[in-house]
Write an enzyme that holds these catalytic residues in place. Structure first.
Site, PDB file in Angstrom:
ATOM      1  N   PHE A  42       1.238  -1.399  -0.375  1.00  0.00           N
ATOM      2  CA  PHE A  42      -0.501   0.120   0.145  1.00  0.00           C
ATOM      3  C   PHE A  42       0.979   1.170  -0.046  1.00  0.00           C
ATOM      4  O   PHE A  42       2.228   1.499   0.925  1.00  0.00           O
ATOM      5  CB  PHE A  42      -0.766   0.222   1.341  1.00  0.00           C
ATOM      6  N   ASP A  79       1.541  -5.079   8.772  1.00  0.00           N
ATOM      7  CA  ASP A  79       0.385  -3.822   8.764  1.00  0.00           C
ATOM      8  C   ASP A  79      -0.426  -4.887   8.139  1.00  0.00           C
ATOM      9  O   ASP A  79      -0.820  -5.516   7.227  1.00  0.00           O
ATOM     10  CB  ASP A  79       1.082  -3.094   7.104  1.00  0.00           C
ATOM     11  N   TYR A  92     -10.739   1.181  11.053  1.00  0.00           N
ATOM     12  CA  TYR A  92     -11.750   1.750  10.155  1.00  0.00           C
ATOM     13  C   TYR A  92     -12.301   0.883   9.129  1.00  0.00           C
ATOM     14  O   TYR A  92     -13.231   1.442   7.859  1.00  0.00           O
ATOM     15  CB  TYR A  92     -12.191   3.109   9.313  1.00  0.00           C
ATOM     16  N   LYS A  93     -11.281  -0.389   8.563  1.00  0.00           N
ATOM     17  CA  LYS A  93     -11.626  -1.081   7.229  1.00  0.00           C
ATOM     18  C   LYS A  93     -13.014  -2.690   8.266  1.00  0.00           C
ATOM     19  O   LYS A  93     -14.220  -2.185   8.464  1.00  0.00           O
ATOM     20  CB  LYS A  93     -10.945  -1.466   6.960  1.00  0.00           C
ATOM     21  N   ARG A 153     -12.073  -4.943  -6.530  1.00  0.00           N
ATOM     22  CA  ARG A 153     -11.718  -5.689  -5.765  1.00  0.00           C
ATOM     23  C   ARG A 153     -13.248  -5.681  -4.875  1.00  0.00           C
ATOM     24  O   ARG A 153     -13.905  -4.177  -5.038  1.00  0.00           O
ATOM     25  CB  ARG A 153     -10.876  -4.407  -4.858  1.00  0.00           C
TER      26      ARG A 153
END
Ligand SMILES: *Cc1c(COP(=O)(O)O)cnc(C)c1O
Length: 415
Positions: free
Chosen positions: A128, A200, A225-226, A374
Site C-alpha cells: 500500500f 501492517d 475503519y476497515k 475489488r
C-alpha cells in the site's frame, strides 16, 4: 464446489450461518449490497450509542472532568487491549492512536533504532503506497539508509533479507490482490538474520484471526475503519512486543507518550510501557465510535469468522467464473482460500467503468488503479444471498454492456 448452486442452496447457507445474527447490529442501507467494508466498514447501533453518549453527556455535561470521569485518558490503552484479542496480542502491547501512516513511521523508526549497525529497510514494491512513502520519510532521517523492494530488487521478499537488513515492512494481506502472507515463516526468516519485522494489519485486523504473539512478531500497525468498523478516519493502532518495550524509542516524542504528562516537566522521559507510542491528544469522539464497534467484536468467534470469510469469497469466485465467463475478467486473488484475505479482486481492462456501473446498481465495491475491481466480504454483515445477488448484477452489466455508457468513464477523486 461443482456446478452452480441454486437459490435454495444459497438460502440454506444463510440459514446455517452462525454469524447471521450479527447482521442485525449494523446499519445497512436498504437496497445496497455493500462489498467495500475493506475500505470503510459500516456503522453499528453500538457505535451510534457511544458517539451520542460521548457527545451529549460526557462532552456536553462532563466537559473537562470527563478526561477522568469518563475514562477518556485511558481509552487508547483500553481499546488497544481489546484490539489485542483480534490480533493475538496479550495486554499491554497495543495502543490505539494516530493514523496507520504515522504508526508506520513510528514503528519503522523504532525498529531502525534497535538495529543501529544496519541501514537497510526491506519492503514490498506492491505495498500500500503510504507504507512506502513513510519508509522513504524514515530513510531520509537516517544517513546511509536504503530501501530494498520486492518486485524491484528481487522477485520475492525472502531473497532481500540478509544481515544488513534492520527491518522488514510487510503487509499481512495485500490491499490489491488480497494475498495473505505467512506471518510466522516470514518473521522467522527475518529473525534468523537478526532483522526485525513491522506487520501492517490493515487488511487482516477484523478480517481473520491474527496471532502476533504466536508468530513472535516485533511490531505491527493497522487501521480500525476497515474490517473493525470504527468509522471514517477512526484512530489506528500500534503493537510493540513486550520484549522491545524497554528499548524501543519512537521519534514523535509528544507529551502523551511521556511518563508523567501532567507533571509538566522540562525534558522528555518516555512512559515505560506502550503509552510511549502515543504522541498528543487523541480524537475522543472517533475513539468512542471505535469503542462501540469493539463492543460488538466481543461476541465474535474469530475461527467462525474465518470459516465464513473463506466460504463467502469461494462462492463469489465460483459464481463469477461460472456466470460471467467470456467477458474478460481474470481472477487476481489467490484461488486457495487459505492464502487469501477477506476480499476478491478481478482484473479487467474496463475495470473502472464496470465498477461505476455496479455502484449505480447498488453493488458497492471499489476500483484500484490500473485495472482492478475489488470486493470486500465482511463476514459480520454480508450473507451468501448478497454474494448471489451481487454476481447477478455483475453478470447483467457485462451481458448488456451497460458499463459502456460514457458517464461511467468519468473519474472521481476518491476511487
Ligand atoms: C488502508 C491502509 C492504510 C491507510 O493508512 P492511513 O494512514 O489510515 O490513511 C495504510 N496501509 C495499508 C496497508 C492500508 O490498507
Amino acid at each position: 464446489m461443482s456446478g452452480i448452486p441454486d437459490l435454495a442452496a444459497i438460502e440454506a447457507m444463510d440459514a446455517a450461518d452462525v454469524l447471521r445474527p450479527m447482521r442485525d447490529r449494523f446499519v445497512l442501507p436498504e437496497g445496497l449490497i455493500y462489498l467495500d467494508g475493506n475500505s470503510l466498514g459500516v456503522a453499528s447501533a453500538a457505535a451510534y450509542g457511544e458517539l451520542d453518549k460521548a457527545a451529549r453527556d460526557e462532552w456536553g455535561h462532563g466537559l473537562i472532568r470527563s478526561w477522568n470521569t469518563a475514562g477518556w485518558f485511558d481509552m487508547p490503552v483500553e481499546l488497544g487491549d481489546q484490539i489485542g484479542r483480534l490480533i493475538g496480542a496479550a495486554p499491554g502491547q497495543t495502543v490505539v492512536t494516530d493514523t496507520t501512516s504515522i504508526n508506520v513511521y513510528k514503528a519503522l523508526h523504532a525498529a531502525m533504532g534497535l538495529r543501529p549497525g544496519r541501514n537497510v529497510i526491506v519492503a514490498e514494491g506492491g505495498s500500500f503506497p503510504t507504507d512506502l512513502y513513510m519508509a522513504e520519510g524514515v530513510a531520509s532521517t537516517r544517513p546511509g539508509a536504503v530501501l530494498r523492494l520486492e518486485g524491484v530488487d528481487a522477485p520475492a521478499i525472502e531473497e532481500l533479507i540478509d544481515d544488513s537488513v534492520a527491518v522488514v515492512l510487510v503487509n499481512h494481506v495485500n490491499y490489491k490482490s488480497g494475498e495473505l502472507r505467512d506471518m510466522k515463516a516470514l518473521t522467522k526468516r527475518a529473525h534468523d538474520v537478526g532483522a526485525l519485522v513491522v506487520w501492517d494489519l490493515c487488511h487482516t485486523a477484523g478480517a481473520l484471526p491474527v496471532d502476533l504473539d504466536g508468530a513472535n512478531a516485533d511490531f505491527a500497525v493497522g487501521c480500525t475503519y476497515k474490517y473493525i468498523n470504527g468509522g471514517p478516519g477512526a484512530p489506528a493502532f500500534i503493537y510493540v512486543a513486550t520484549r522491545h518495550l524497554a528499548e524501543a524509542r519512537q521519534p514523535l516524542s509528544g507529551w502523551w507518550g511521556h511518563a508523567r504528562p501532567f507533571a509538566f516537566e522540562q525534558g522528555y522521559a518516555g512512559d515505560p510501557g506502550i503509552r510511549r507510542f502515543q504522541c498528543g491528544t487523541q480524537g475522543i469522539l472517533s475513539m468512542r465510535a471505535l469503542k462501540g464497534a469493539l463492543d460488538t467484536w466481543k461476541d465474535v468467534d474469530m475461527q467462525a469468522l474465518r470459516k465464513k470469510s473463506i466460504a463467502l469469497t469461494d462462492l463469489f469466485i465460483h459464481l463469477v467464473e461460472a456466470k460471467c465467463a467470456g467477458f474478460g475478467l481474470k481472477l487476481e486473488s489467490p484461488r486457495d482460500g487459505n492464502k487469501r484475505g477477506s476480499q476478491v479482486s478481478f482484473e479487467h481492462e474496463n475495470a473502472y467503468a464496470i465498477m461505476q456501473a455496479l455502484i449505480e446498481r447498488g453493488v458497492i465495491g471499489d476500483f484500484r488503479a490500473p485495472a482492478t475491481i475489488r470486493f470486500g466480504f465482511t463476514p459480520l454483515y454480508i450473507g451468501f444471498k448478497d454474494v448471489w445477488n451481487a454476481v447477478a448484477v455483475l453478470e447483467d452489466i457485462l451481458r448488456s454492456r451497460a458499463w459502456q455508457d460514457p458517464r461511467f468513464a468519468v473519474r472521481s477523486a476518491v476511487t
